[in-house]
Each structure stands twice: as structure tokens, then as C-alpha cells.
Write an enzyme that holds these catalytic residues in place. Structure first.
Site: not given
Ligand code: UD1
Length: 354
Positions: A202-203
Site C-alpha cells: 500500500i503506498h
């Protein structure tokens, strides 16, 4: 012919690796690194592992606001281009480094080749979308990975210089999967059994910089359990700022950003992948691992059309439900991202410049 390849962020190193190898068989190549990513784990380990030539220039731009980062990059790239006078500049993907490279070059009347052209998610709040649109509209060579990306460009009135060449990430994956299988010890290191864990990443700003979204994702991950999460520095910072880090840490296996080879092995052996990354959606598809995408939209619509990827957004219940239930039909897999010869095609087309 002298070609300058401009990179700066992790996914661009992965795309540069096979193209650089091919370009250097025929032409002189100069690698300009903007310094957008600078931590060892986000940067140097990719150059070392994928044997990418040392950058000829590192502009050390680092982090900052979008305008700061892009502006600094443009100023520094311009100086190098004026000094080196390449005949072509190659940019990759959709980061601020892509846009800065393309704009600085085109204003010096140096032709630009955009690798991974034509991708759209049709949401201009996504920073990458602006980078893609502007880069495509000032590029001289538009190297598209998919038919959808070709159509997107045509709909925006771009009629010429579009080349459907396949996806360059397939080249990198095909060239490295066997090596990864031989070399990577990541499963042993993390004490994981194939098919028994979820891999999550997740980014994206839309998830990390929004408290509600990040909280929902964190809570969902804690319930799914058996998750391995290589953590992007941006996400780590935000999780700590929002006081969500401790909770996540107790329930799931958080590890630092990992190398390309280790990531391939973690992906290939995962039960399912949960991600908001574009590249990982594709890698999941190519490796035939079900993918649950924590976004409302995707540029890689083919993965969804074939039923291997599902867009779940950031609603907690929807993430949990699909982590448990989502299952593609094994037959529906048309390998729509190319054959691993994208770098060869691009190099041949560029060669026509001479
Ligand atoms: C960038 C790209 C995104 C790409 C991603 C891959 C843009 C707008 N975004 O996002 O498209 O998918 O790279 O990772 O260009 N940081 C570190 N160390 C690093 C790099 C970043 O600590 O080596 C931290 C900094 O706190 C920084 C934050 O991460 O402020 C965000 O970094 P930035 O390069 O601005 O964007 P990414 O989120 O990495």
C-alpha cells in the site's frame, strides 16, 4: 546515437533494466537518476540486483511537494541535457520524474520516448494521471503496453507515433523469475509456506494520505491476518502519524521494502495479493495470483476484465469479504500484456530515428 534514460522511482528502475540492456547493444546510453527515491531499499538494491548500470548523474532531488520536486528535477535535468546533447530522451511510467524529464527535454527540442504511454484511470486527483496525460501529449514516441492504452491516446486526439509494443515489465519478470527461484530465500527467512499467506502493499497517496481510507485498510488487514506487508516509507510515516502503526504491527508481518527478486517470489507464492500498486496488479495477473485492488479504478483494466483482479476500494467489509471469497476462473487468462520482447521492439523503433 546518444540516448538519455531518465528514472527516479522504484518502478522505473524495474522498467529501465531490460531496456537499458537492449539499448546498449546498439547505442550509447546515459542514465540520469533524479534521486526521487534514495533509501537503499527503494533505490540501490534494484540497481545492484538487476545489474542496471550506475547512473551517470544523480540529481539528489529527494522528497518534497509535487511542485518543488518536479521543479528541482526540471532545472537539474535541463543543465545535463544542455551539456550532454542526447538525440533522444526516454522516460518511464507516470511519476514526477517522468513528467520532469519529458518537459525539460521537449523544451530543449529533444525528442521524447514515453515507455508505458496511454494509461488512464480517468481521475485527475490522482497525481500520476496528470503526469501521464502531460507526458503523453509532449512525447514523440508513445510506447503503449496494451490495446486499451492505444485507444485512450486516440480518444485524446493523438493520432501519430503510437506503437503497441507490449508491457516492459513482462520483459523484466521473464528475465528474472528463474533467477529469483534460485536465489531468493525470502520464504524461509519469513517462515512462510507457499499458498498460505496474503501479500499486501500500500503506498498510493489516495490511500495513505487519507485517514479514513488508511484506517479502514488497517482494520481490514488486522482481521484478515496472515498478511505480509513490505512497507513503503510513505505509508510507514503516515501510519505512525495517524497512530495506526502499533495496531497493524501486532497483527501482521510488517517488513521493510524488499528487492525485486524477493518480491517476485512473495507474489508467486501468495494465496492472494492485496495492493494499490499498478505494477503489482499486472505481476499478479502474469503470475496467476488472484489480486484484490484497494482502489476504485485501475489503469490495468485487462486484469479486471479477465476476472483475475477485483476493485474493492477501501471499505473494510468489502476488503475482508473479497480476501476470503474472491476467486478467478483459471481458464480466463489471456496473457494480455505481451511476450517479454518489448525492449527489443522499442529499441528497433528508436533505431529508425537514425
Ligand atoms: C512515487 C510515485 C508513484 C509510484 C511510487 C513507487 C509520484 C507522484 N509518485 O510515489 O507514482 O508508484 O513512487 O514507489 O511521482 N520516501 C522515503 N525514502 C525514499 C523515497 C520516499 O522515505 O527513498 C518517503 C518520503 O517521506 C516521501 C514519501 O516517501 O516524502 C513519498 O515519496 P515520493 O517520491 O514523493 O512519492 P512515492 O509515494 O514514493
Amino acid at each position: 546515437m546518444k540516448i538519455a534514460s531518465i528514472v527516479g522511482a522504484r518502478p522505473q528502475f524495474i522498467k529501465l533494466a531490460p531496456l537499458s540492456k537492449e539499448i546498449r547493444k546498439f547505442f550509447e546510453e546515459l542514465v540520469i537518476h533524479t534521486g526521487q527515491h534514495y533509501d537503499y531499499e527503494m533505490n540501490k538494491q534494484f540497481f545492484d540486483e538487476l545489474k542496471i548500470p550506475e547512473p551517470d548523474y544523480n540529481l539528489d532531488v529527494g522528497s518534497g511537494t509535487h511542485a518543488e520536486q518536479t521543479g528541482k528535477m526540471m532545472m537539474r535535468i535541463e543543465k545535463i541535457l544542455q551539456k550532454e546533447e542526447p538525440e533522444l530522451v526516454v522516460v518511464f511510467g507516470d511519476t514526477n520524474s517522468t513528467l520532469a524529464g519529458a518537459l525539460a527535454s521537449v523544451k530543449l527540442h529533444i525528442p521524447v520516448a514515453h515507455v508505458e504511454a496511454g494509461l488512464r484511470c480517468f481521475d485527475k486527483k490522482v497525481p500520476e494521471e496528470i503526469n501521464r496525460i502531460l507526458t503523453d501529449h509532449c512525447s514523440d514516441f508513445l510506447f503503449c503496453p496494451t490495446k486499451t492504452s492505444v485507444e485512450n491516446l486516440k480518444k485524446e486526439g493523438i493520432k501519430e507515433n503510437i506503437h503497441l509494443v507490449g508491457d516492459i515489465m513482462v520483459d523484466t519478470l521473464k528475465q528474472n523469475l528463474k533467477i529469483a527461484e534460485q536465489k531468493s530465500r525470502i520464504l524461509d527467512k519469513l517462515k512462510l509456506e507457499p499458498g498460505e499467506y496474503f501479500l499486501a502493499t500500500i503506498h498510493r497517496a489516495e490511500n495513505t494520505d487519507n485517514y479514513e481510507n488508511l484506517k479502514n485498510i488497517t482494520e481490514a488487514f488486522c482481521e484478515i491476518k496472515k498478511i505480509v506487508l513490505p512497507l513503503h516509507p510513505r505509508t510507514e510515516k503516515k501510519l505512525k502519524e495517524y497512530k495506526l502503526f502499533e495496531k497493524l504491527c501486532r497483527n501482521i508481518k510488517i517488513i521493510p521494502p524488499i528487492s525485486y527478486l524477493d518480491m517476485l517470489i512473495l507474489e508467486k507464492n501468495a494465496k492472494k495479493i492485496l495492493t494499490d500498486s499498478g505494477g503489482i496488479q499486472k505481476e499478479a495477473y502474469i503470475l496467476k495470483v488472484p489480486c484484490i485492488t484497494l482502489r476504485e479504478k485501475t489503469e490495468w483494466v485487462e486484469t479486471v476484465e479477465d476476472g483475475w483482479n477485483i476493485l474493492v476500494g477501501t471499505l473494510k467489509e468489502k476488503i475482508i469479504k473479497n480476501a476470503n471469497k474472491f476467486m478467478p476462473n483459471i481458464e480466463d487468462h489471456k496473457m494480455r500484456f505481451g511476450d517479454g520482447k518489448t525492449s527489443e521492439r522499442i529499441t528497433k523503433i528508436i533505431g529508425g530515428l537514425r
